[in-house]
Structures are given as structure tokens and as C-alpha cells.
Write a protein that holds these residues in place. Sequence first.
Motif, PDB file in Angstrom:
ATOM      1  N   LEU A  92       0.828  -1.200   0.000  1.00 47.03           N
ATOM      2  CA  LEU A  92       0.000   0.000   0.000  1.00 47.03           C
ATOM      3  C   LEU A  92       0.866   1.254   0.000  1.00 47.03           C
ATOM      4  O   LEU A  92       0.502   2.263  -0.619  1.00 47.03           O
ATOM      5  N   SER A  93       2.006   1.206   0.692  1.00 44.98           N
ATOM      6  CA  SER A  93       2.910   2.365   0.676  1.00 44.98           C
ATOM      7  C   SER A  93       3.476   2.574  -0.713  1.00 44.98           C
ATOM      8  O   SER A  93       3.573   3.712  -1.202  1.00 44.98           O
ATOM      9  N   GLY A  94       3.837   1.480  -1.385  1.00 41.75           N
ATOM     10  CA  GLY A  94       4.325   1.593  -2.751  1.00 41.75           C
ATOM     11  C   GLY A  94       3.266   2.131  -3.685  1.00 41.75           C
ATOM     12  O   GLY A  94       3.549   2.953  -4.562  1.00 41.75           O
ATOM     13  N   LEU A 153      10.838   1.392   0.159  1.00 43.52           N
ATOM     14  CA  LEU A 153       9.560   2.089   0.210  1.00 43.52           C
ATOM     15  C   LEU A 153       8.388   1.115   0.178  1.00 43.52           C
ATOM     16  O   LEU A 153       7.377   1.320   0.852  1.00 43.52           O
ATOM     17  N   SER A 154       8.531   0.049  -0.579  1.00 45.84           N
ATOM     18  CA  SER A 154       7.455  -0.943  -0.668  1.00 45.84           C
ATOM     19  C   SER A 154       7.243  -1.660   0.656  1.00 45.84           C
ATOM     20  O   SER A 154       6.132  -2.102   0.966  1.00 45.84           O
ATOM     21  N   GLY A 155       8.308  -1.799   1.434  1.00 44.50           N
ATOM     22  CA  GLY A 155       8.214  -2.542   2.682  1.00 44.50           C
ATOM     23  C   GLY A 155       7.581  -1.790   3.835  1.00 44.50           C
ATOM     24  O   GLY A 155       7.332  -2.372   4.898  1.00 44.50           O
ATOM     25  N   ALA A 309       4.687   1.462  -7.701  1.00 44.03           N
ATOM     26  CA  ALA A 309       3.257   1.224  -7.502  1.00 44.03           C
ATOM     27  C   ALA A 309       2.806  -0.115  -8.071  1.00 44.03           C
ATOM     28  O   ALA A 309       1.733  -0.618  -7.705  1.00 44.03           O
ATOM     29  N   GLY A 310       3.583  -0.682  -8.978  1.00 40.43           N
ATOM     30  CA  GLY A 310       3.169  -1.922  -9.621  1.00 40.43           C
ATOM     31  C   GLY A 310       2.162  -1.712 -10.723  1.00 40.43           C
ATOM     32  O   GLY A 310       1.440  -2.636 -11.110  1.00 40.43           O
ATOM     33  N   GLY A 311       2.110  -0.488 -11.265  1.00 37.84           N
ATOM     34  CA  GLY A 311       1.177  -0.215 -12.350  1.00 37.84           C
ATOM     35  C   GLY A 311       1.192   1.246 -12.725  1.00 37.84           C
ATOM     36  O   GLY A 311       1.575   2.102 -11.929  1.00 37.84           O
TER      37      GLY A 311
END
Length: 357
Positions: A92-94, A153-155, A309-311
Motif C-alpha cells: 500500500l505504501s508503494g 519504500l514498498s516494505g 506502484a506496480g502499475g
Amino acid sequence: MLLESAIDTLGEPGTLALGALLIGLVFGFCTQRSRFCLRAAVIEFARHQRSDGRLTVWLFAFASAVGATQLLALLGAFDAGNARQIAARGSLSGAAIGGALFGTGMILARGCASRLLVLAAQGNLRALLSGLIFAVTAQSALTGALSPLREALSGWWTIDGGGARDLIARTGIGHGGALLFAGVWFAAAVFWARRQRVGAWGWGGAIGVGLAVAAGWWFTYAVSRLAFDPHPIQSLSFTGPSAELLSRVLFVSDKPLSFDLGLLPGVVLGAFAAAALSGELRLEGFQGGASMRRYIVGAVCMGFGGMLAGGCAVGAGLSGAAVFTATAWVTLVGIWAAAALTDRLLDQREAQPGAAP
């Protein structure tokens, strides 16, 4: 069955690449003709403009992508349960930070990743350079120098896969409720299109964009059901595929063909054909060093933000939203909010009388 015959003839990787090429052709053609662009939609909304119809075009694409995908799921022709956007652990942070960076970069570069690809296909050299920088940055964020920052950041805030990421399961609305949601937005798009007198290509092209997204979901799901080897269930996105294509161009690879590898050439060919048929092929360059710096910074923000963000505007804003994955909706909100804020602080201020040059 046609799909089984294609797999027997071309193999699973070749079939995926060919299918992506054809879907990309439709997406590129419809995007160019409809002027589909999330940046333009955000600007129209943020500036309270109601004349251009860009927001209406985006609504048609969004509602069509969501509605067609959910209709397939309701009919049992598609199941997103094993798609990475649902099944894998997410961030969600990412999604929030990456979406905000992507939205900021989209305004600076004057187009999202898919729009840059379409503009480059019709001769826009600014978009071509920005797209290359976008791809390099995305690859760096995936496996290069920017990868540790992306992972850190993703973690910060993660979310489990499965039901935790599936908003349809979490809210209990079911595929019928999701289809009704899409229908409401489609009706709103029809209402505004009639008021704004949006042309036929604005309607039809945008609907074609949304149907291409649904086709991507259905096609990869159908291949995965017939394949002996596992293949990802996915739809249109441009961050990961751009990085993948760049690595294939720069380095010799023994990896098989894939959906990602067929998508980008298809979009380019479709946009080129649309521009050629409408007489819109023309070379365009930069207008000074300040403009070039802006595009470069924007492309870097989009490349890193999209991978974090993965997208991208399409990968999260249409494909991810169509299957109601939580992280995609967080990304979409982040893109809209950051893009509107960037436009207000930068472009609207520069447009005011007496603003500094």
C-alpha cells in the motif's frame, strides 16, 4: 478451438505474444483516435473545464474496462483469483507513493506512459525521448541502482494477497455489484458525451480502449487454462513491459516470448496506422532546454513511480481497477491527486497573467 490451434502451431509463448500484438493494435489505434489520456482528463477536472470532453473519454474507457471484465467474470469466462494483482502480496505504501510520483511525472512529461508511446508512434520526438527515459528508469527500479530504494519504500506498509487485496470479496458486492458500478459510470459518460457533443471516435475509441483491457484479462486467463506451463494472468500495463522490452533490446536473452513482449509493438503499430489514416503523422521536437528538463524529470518520476506502484495509468487505472485490486485503486487515487496538485502549482500558476517566465 482457435486458441488451442494457435498454441499447437505457435507454442504457448508465441500465442501469448501474438495475442498481445493484436490487442495492442486495437488499443493503440483506439487510443490515438479517441485522444484517450488520463493527464488531459485530470486537467479538465482540476480546472473545472467541461468543453473538451477528455474526462468523458476517460470515463468511457474506465467504465468499459471495468464493466466488460466483470461481465466476463459473472459469466464464468474469467477469474482474477490467480492474477498477480490479487494473489500476490502487495504494498500500500508503494501504491500511494508510486501513484503520487507517477501523477506528478505525468503532468511534467505531458502524458502518461501509454500516451507517450502513442505520440512517439505518430512522430513526437519529445514523447520518444521521454518514453526511453521512462523505460530506463523503470528497469533501474526493477533490478538496477534504484531497486533498493523501491524495495525499502514498498516494505513500509504491505498487504496480504488473496481476499485482503480483492475489494469485491472485502466489500461483498460480488461481480453483479461491480458490473452495476461500471454501469453507473458508463451512464454518466453517455450523459456528458451528449452534453459536450463528443464525436463518434471519442465514444467508440474510448470503449475500444476499455474492451482491449478486458480482452487482455480474458486472453491470458484462457491461455493459462490450456497451457502446460504456468503463465501469468494479466492485462495491459506499460511500466513492466517497457523495462522488459528495453532489456531485450540491449541484452541477448534466451527467455521465451511473452505477452509483455508483444504488447508494445502492437500499440506502436496501431497508433501509427491510426495517425497515418487521419493524416496526423508529423515530426515534433523540443522548444528549448527548459522544456527538455521538464520532460526528463517527468519521465524519471513516472518510471520509478510506476514500478514502485506496480502499475501505471493503464496498468493500475484500468487493468487493476477492472479487477478491483486494492493497491490499484490506491495508485489510481494517488495519480489523480498528485496530478491535479502538480497542475495547480505549476501549470496553472505559469498560465496566470504576470507569472514569471
